[in-house]
Scaffold this active site. Structure first.
Site, PDB file in Angstrom:
ATOM      1  N   CYS A 131     -65.860  45.503  15.222  1.00 20.61           N
ATOM      2  CA  CYS A 131     -64.765  44.419  15.151  1.00 20.61           C
ATOM      3  C   CYS A 131     -63.648  45.141  14.062  1.00 20.61           C
ATOM      4  CB  CYS A 131     -65.195  43.302  14.161  1.00 20.61           C
ATOM      5  SG  CYS A 131     -63.684  42.101  14.281  1.00 20.61           S
ATOM      6  N   CYS A 134     -62.180  42.935  11.026  1.00 20.08           N
ATOM      7  CA  CYS A 134     -62.932  42.740  10.077  1.00 20.08           C
ATOM      8  C   CYS A 134     -63.249  44.019   9.167  1.00 20.08           C
ATOM      9  CB  CYS A 134     -64.277  42.341  10.543  1.00 20.08           C
ATOM     10  SG  CYS A 134     -63.878  40.614  11.205  1.00 20.08           S
TER      11      CYS A 134
END
Length: 183
Positions: A131, A134
């Site tokens: 991700c 993130c």
């Protein structure tokens, strides 16, 4: 962990060597950072054998129940957030980024460990789950809280090795296909 590492096949010799140098002989991370990283990564690999061994080793290495719970919380919350925010990255429809997530994330504040350590575990799970939002967010917060690039890189190296061990363990459980059958 020693039994798992010792039982890796010959083709995974580099992983055995890297585990020895980057985990067993680690001097870059605190024991809590190290074993939290190992456990968070093992959880993110979704390999039950590796996860159980990592938790047992972390407990033997001095991580208490509150710390293990914080590691599990980081893995759980990132398991959710990584899907949600990775979707935002993958879709071309920019409207989703304007919509509220309405996802509860109390674990980001309700843990009982050092914030740098918790952020580090969030980062390593996000790296495993690929991700980018993130990873970028947690890496930035870590640096703002005083973590160096060297510390972050050390945790990511450990993550790479532990994740690869999970991959090998999973592949060894799969029924081998005889070479003759492939011809």
């Amino acid at each position: 962990m020693e039994d798992l590492i010792g039982g890796l096949p010959t083709y995974a010799k580099d992983l055995k060597l890297n585990y020895s140098s980057l985990v067993k002989q680690n001097t870059e991370l605190t024991p809590q950072q190290l074993w939290g990283t190992v456990v968070a990564t093992a959880i993110a690999t979704r390999n039950p054998e590796l996860t159980a061994a990592a938790i047992a080793e972390a407990e033997a290495g001095g991580l208490n129940a509150d710390t293990i719970d914080a590691v599990k919380a980081a893995a759980a919350i990132m398991g959710m957030n990584n899907i949600y925010y990775r979707f935002h990255h993958l879709t071309k429809n920019e409207k989703y980024a304007t919509l509220p997530s309405r996802l509860r994330m109390n674990a980001l504040r309700g843990h009982k460990v050092d914030h740098v350590d918790f952020e580090l575990w969030c980062l390593v799970v996000s790296a495993v789950n690929a991700c980018d939002k993130c990873v970028d967010s947690h890496e930035r917060v870590l640096r703002e809280k005083g973590a160096t690039e060297e510390l972050i890189n050390a945790a990511i190296r450990v993550t790479a090795v532990i994740h690869a061990i999970g991959v090998v363990l999973d592949s060894e459980k799969a029924a081998p296909t005889p070479v003759a059958a492939l011809a």
